[in-house]
Design a protein around this motif. Structure first.
Motif, PDB file in Angstrom:
ATOM      1  N   VAL A   1      36.900  17.601  31.824  1.00 34.53           N
ATOM      2  CA  VAL A   1      38.233  17.689  32.411  1.00 34.53           C
ATOM      3  C   VAL A   1      38.553  19.165  32.617  1.00 34.53           C
ATOM      4  CG1 VAL A   1      40.706  17.293  32.095  1.00 34.53           C
ATOM      5  CG2 VAL A   1      39.065  15.550  31.355  1.00 34.53           C
ATOM      6  N   GLN A   2      38.743  19.559  33.866  1.00 30.10           N
ATOM      7  CA  GLN A   2      39.112  20.933  34.191  1.00 30.10           C
ATOM      8  C   GLN A   2      40.610  21.001  34.468  1.00 30.10           C
ATOM      9  OE1 GLN A   2      38.551  22.706  38.187  1.00 30.10           O
ATOM     10  NE2 GLN A   2      37.004  24.003  37.221  1.00 30.10           N
ATOM     11  N   LEU A   3      41.280  21.976  33.846  1.00 33.32           N
ATOM     12  CA  LEU A   3      42.711  22.201  34.039  1.00 33.32           C
ATOM     13  C   LEU A   3      42.903  23.616  34.573  1.00 33.32           C
ATOM     14  CD1 LEU A   3      43.843  20.635  30.653  1.00 33.32           C
ATOM     15  CD2 LEU A   3      44.093  19.584  32.911  1.00 33.32           C
ATOM     16  N   VAL A   4      43.568  23.743  35.719  1.00 37.72           N
ATOM     17  CA  VAL A   4      43.694  25.026  36.404  1.00 37.72           C
ATOM     18  C   VAL A   4      45.154  25.317  36.733  1.00 37.72           C
ATOM     19  CG1 VAL A   4      43.094  26.308  38.501  1.00 37.72           C
ATOM     20  CG2 VAL A   4      41.376  24.873  37.391  1.00 37.72           C
ATOM     21  N   HIS A   5      45.561  26.560  36.506  1.00 39.76           N
ATOM     22  CA  HIS A   5      46.915  27.010  36.816  1.00 39.76           C
ATOM     23  C   HIS A   5      46.968  27.453  38.269  1.00 39.76           C
ATOM     24  CE1 HIS A   5      50.436  29.974  35.911  1.00 39.76           C
ATOM     25  NE2 HIS A   5      50.890  28.794  36.288  1.00 39.76           N
ATOM     26  N   ASN A   6      47.711  26.751  39.102  1.00 38.52           N
ATOM     27  CA  ASN A   6      47.734  27.029  40.527  1.00 38.52           C
ATOM     28  C   ASN A   6      48.350  28.377  40.886  1.00 38.52           C
ATOM     29  OD1 ASN A   6      46.747  25.179  42.671  1.00 38.52           O
ATOM     30  ND2 ASN A   6      47.727  23.670  41.357  1.00 38.52           N
ATOM     31  N   HIS A   7      49.247  28.883  40.085  1.00 38.30           N
ATOM     32  CA  HIS A   7      49.993  30.076  40.479  1.00 38.30           C
ATOM     33  C   HIS A   7      49.228  31.377  40.235  1.00 38.30           C
ATOM     34  CE1 HIS A   7      52.933  27.073  40.978  1.00 38.30           C
ATOM     35  NE2 HIS A   7      53.268  26.972  39.705  1.00 38.30           N
ATOM     36  N   THR A   8      48.184  31.335  39.407  1.00 38.08           N
ATOM     37  CA  THR A   8      47.387  32.540  39.152  1.00 38.08           C
ATOM     38  C   THR A   8      45.909  32.350  39.478  1.00 38.08           C
ATOM     39  OG1 THR A   8      46.975  31.961  36.831  1.00 38.08           O
ATOM     40  CG2 THR A   8      48.938  33.285  37.308  1.00 38.08           C
ATOM     41  N   MET A   9      45.537  31.146  39.931  1.00 38.14           N
ATOM     42  CA  MET A   9      44.133  30.840  40.190  1.00 38.14           C
ATOM     43  C   MET A   9      43.987  30.180  41.547  1.00 38.14           C
ATOM     44  SD  MET A   9      42.409  31.539  37.364  1.00 38.14           S
ATOM     45  CE  MET A   9      40.983  30.516  37.599  1.00 38.14           C
ATOM     46  N   LEU A  10      42.822  30.379  42.154  1.00 41.15           N
ATOM     47  CA  LEU A  10      42.423  29.610  43.321  1.00 41.15           C
ATOM     48  C   LEU A  10      41.152  28.852  42.952  1.00 41.15           C
ATOM     49  CD1 LEU A  10      43.184  32.791  44.671  1.00 41.15           C
ATOM     50  CD2 LEU A  10      43.611  31.129  46.485  1.00 41.15           C
ATOM     51  N   HIS A  11      41.036  27.637  43.457  1.00 36.40           N
ATOM     52  CA  HIS A  11      39.837  26.863  43.162  1.00 36.40           C
ATOM     53  C   HIS A  11      39.123  26.480  44.444  1.00 36.40           C
ATOM     54  CE1 HIS A  11      43.187  23.938  43.390  1.00 36.40           C
ATOM     55  NE2 HIS A  11      42.301  23.070  43.853  1.00 36.40           N
ATOM     56  N   ASP A  12      37.868  26.188  44.313  1.00 33.58           N
ATOM     57  CA  ASP A  12      37.000  25.926  45.450  1.00 33.58           C
ATOM     58  C   ASP A  12      35.934  24.929  44.989  1.00 33.58           C
ATOM     59  OD1 ASP A  12      35.585  26.075  47.838  1.00 33.58           O
ATOM     60  OD2 ASP A  12      34.896  28.132  47.546  1.00 33.58           O
ATOM     61  N   ARG A  13      35.191  24.424  45.945  1.00 34.58           N
ATOM     62  CA  ARG A  13      34.052  23.561  45.638  1.00 34.58           C
ATOM     63  C   ARG A  13      32.969  23.849  46.662  1.00 34.58           C
ATOM     64  NH1 ARG A  13      34.970  18.148  47.833  1.00 34.58           N
ATOM     65  NH2 ARG A  13      33.978  19.133  49.619  1.00 34.58           N
ATOM     66  N   THR A  14      31.750  24.029  46.199  1.00 25.15           N
ATOM     67  CA  THR A  14      30.667  24.239  47.140  1.00 25.15           C
ATOM     68  C   THR A  14      30.347  22.916  47.842  1.00 25.15           C
ATOM     69  OG1 THR A  14      28.920  23.757  45.515  1.00 25.15           O
ATOM     70  CG2 THR A  14      29.697  26.047  45.666  1.00 25.15           C
ATOM     71  N   SER A  15      29.699  23.000  49.009  1.00 23.21           N
ATOM     72  CA  SER A  15      29.283  21.788  49.704  1.00 23.21           C
ATOM     73  C   SER A  15      28.254  21.050  48.848  1.00 23.21           C
ATOM     74  CB  SER A  15      28.695  22.133  51.068  1.00 23.21           C
ATOM     75  OG  SER A  15      27.536  22.929  50.918  1.00 23.21           O
ATOM     76  N   PHE A  16      28.040  19.783  49.148  1.00 16.86           N
ATOM     77  CA  PHE A  16      27.104  19.024  48.319  1.00 16.86           C
ATOM     78  C   PHE A  16      26.358  17.980  49.137  1.00 16.86           C
ATOM     79  CE2 PHE A  16      31.192  16.832  47.986  1.00 16.86           C
ATOM     80  CZ  PHE A  16      30.869  15.492  48.141  1.00 16.86           C
ATOM     81  N   VAL A  17      25.224  17.553  48.575  1.00 16.33           N
ATOM     82  CA  VAL A  17      24.452  16.436  49.107  1.00 16.33           C
ATOM     83  C   VAL A  17      24.574  15.304  48.101  1.00 16.33           C
ATOM     84  CG1 VAL A  17      22.156  15.598  49.751  1.00 16.33           C
ATOM     85  CG2 VAL A  17      22.841  17.955  50.303  1.00 16.33           C
TER      86      VAL A  17
END
Length: 354
Positions: free
Chosen positions: A281-297
Motif C-alpha cells: 500500500v503506497q500513500l502519497v501526499h499530493n501537495h508536496t509530491m508528484l507521482h508517475d508510472r512507467t509504461s508496462f506490458v
C-alpha cells in the motif's frame, strides 16, 4: 499605488525536499506489517465482506484497528503530511483474499486516514487502476486507464493511496518526485521561469465538469499559502486545455517553465522508482509530491493482469490550501475537500473497473 512585485517564497528546507539517490539508500519509508497488524485488518475486512456490507459506507467504527489504526495515523501525519511525503505499507495477504475482501480491507484502512473522495464523474470512491484498452489521445480518457506512461502529476485530494493486487509482466514501476525539490532547483537555476508557475494556468478537466464550472480550471502550478508550498500539476492536461477557445493560451516563456519543470521531474538525481509487490500500500501526499508510472506490458491472461486499487483521501489534519483550489477541490475545507463531483454523481465502491 502600484502593486507590490511578486517575490518568490524562500528555499524550502523541510523533509519534503529530498533527492532520489539519498532516498534509495534508505528503507525507513517502508512499514512492514506485523502478523498481529495483518490479523486486525483481516478480521475487520472478513466480518464486513461476509455480509456484503456497502464498502462506500464503511466508517472507522465499522473497521476497528485498535493497534494498527493509531500507529498508522501517526506515521501518516508525521511522515506523509508533514515529512518526506510518502510511506509504503508492506505485507497485506491479498493473494488469499477475494476482491470484496481486498477492497473492503483497503477502504477500511483508508477510513482511519481520511474521507474518501470521488475519483471520477461516476462517483467511484474506490478506483481500479487497470489498462482498459482505451486511447490515450482521446481527450476524455484519463491516462491511468491505459498502459502508457502517466508522467508526473498530482490528483484531486490530500493523500492518494494505492493497493497492489497484481503486477504487470514487465514495467509499471511507481515513480515519485518531490515538487518541493523541483521548486528549490528552479529557484536556484531559473527564478525568472519559476515565477511564471505562480500564475494561474488552464488545466483540462477531461470531460468531467462540475455544474457552473468551465471545462478546465485555472490554478498555478505552485501556490504559497500560510507558510506552505503546495503544487498541483498534470502536463498532458495543461496541454490539452489549449484546445478550448476561451482558455488562456500559454506563452513561450510559460512553455519553457513547464518544460523545465518536466525536465527536473525526470532527472534521475531527483526522482525515486519503486517496484510494487502484491499487498503493498503506497500513500502519497499530493501537495508536496508528484507521482508517475512507467509504461508496462501486461500478461495475456485476464486474471493475471496488472491491477491496483486506489483511494483519494481528504485528511482531517491536512494543510490549509488557498481558495483558488476550490475550482478543482470543490471546497478548501480541511477534511472535506477534493474529488470529482458532476451532475448525477452517486458515491459508490465498484468491485471491478467500470
Amino acid at each position: 499605488m502600484s502593486p507590490k512585485p511578486f517575490e518568490l517564497p524562500p528555499e524550502q528546507t523541510s523533509a519534503a525536499a529530498w533527492y532520489g539517490p539519498e532516498m534509495t539508500k534508505r528503507d525507513d519509508w517502508i512499514m512492514p506489517l506485523s502478523p498481529a497488524e495483518i490479523a486486525e485488518v483481516e478480521v475487520a475486512a472478513k466480518a464486513l465482506a461476509s455480509r456484503e456490507a456497502d464498502i462506500a459506507a464503511v466508517t472507522p467504527q465499522d473497521f476497528p484497528l485498535p493497534s494498527l489504526g493509531p500507529k498508522l495515523k501517526a506515521r501518516v501525519r508525521d511522515e506523509v503530511l508533514n515529512g518526506r511525503g510518502f510511506l509504503l505499507l508492506r505485507g497485506l495477504p491479498v493473494e488469499r483474499w477475494s476482491m470484496r475482501e481486498a477492497a473492503t480491507a483497503f477502504f477500511g484502512l483508508g477510513t482511519h486516514l481520511g474521507s474518501a473522495r470521488s475519483q471520477n464523474g461516476k462517483g467511484h470512491v474506490l478506483g481500479h487502476v487497470q489498462d482498459l484498452g482505451l486511447d490515450v489521445n482521446d481527450p476524455n480518457v484519463r491516462i491511468y486507464q491505459t498502459h502508457e506512461r502517466q508522467t508526473y502529476h498530482t490528483d484531486s485530494c490530500d493523500i492518494v493511496g494505492l493497493l497492489c493486487l497484481k503486477t504487470a509482466k514487465s514495467g509499471g514501476l511507481s515513480a515519485l518526485v518531490s515538487s518541493t525539490t523541483i521548486f528549490n532547483e528552479m529557484r536556484r537555476r531559473r527564478p525568472d521561469l519559476l515565477k511564471l508557475l505562480f500564475q494561474p494556468i488552464a488545466t483540462d478537466r477531461r470531460g468531467e465538469v462540475p455544474d457552473g464550472q468551465k471545462p478546465y480550471f485555472e490554478i498555478p502550478v505552485f501556490n504559497w499559502h500560510r507558510g506552505f508550498l503546495s503544487a498541483i500539476y498534470q502536463r498532458q492536461y495543461v496541454d490539452s486545455a489549449q484546445r478550448f477557445a476561451d482558455a488562456p493560451q500559454l506563452s513561450p516563456a510559460q512553455v519553457e517553465a513547464l518544460d523545465m519543470f518536466d525536465s527536473l521531474a525526470g532527472d534521475p538525481e531527483l526522482h525515486l522508482f519503486m517496484e510494487f509487490k502484491p499487498g503493498d500500500v503506497q500513500l502519497v501526499h499530493n501537495h508536496t509530491m508528484l507521482h508517475d508510472r512507467t509504461s508496462f506490458v501486461d500478461w495475456p491472461e485476464p486474471e493475471r493482469r496488472r491491477h491496483l486499487l486506489r483511494l483519494w483521501l481528504a485528511a482531517s489534519d491536512a494543510r490549509p490550501l488557498p481558495e483558488i483550489y476550490a475550482q478543482r477541490y470543490g471546497t478548501v475545507t480541511v477534511g472535506d475537500r477534493g474529488g470529482i463531483i458532476v451532475r448525477g454523481t452517486k458515491l459508490h465502491a465498484p468491485l471491478q473497473a467500470v
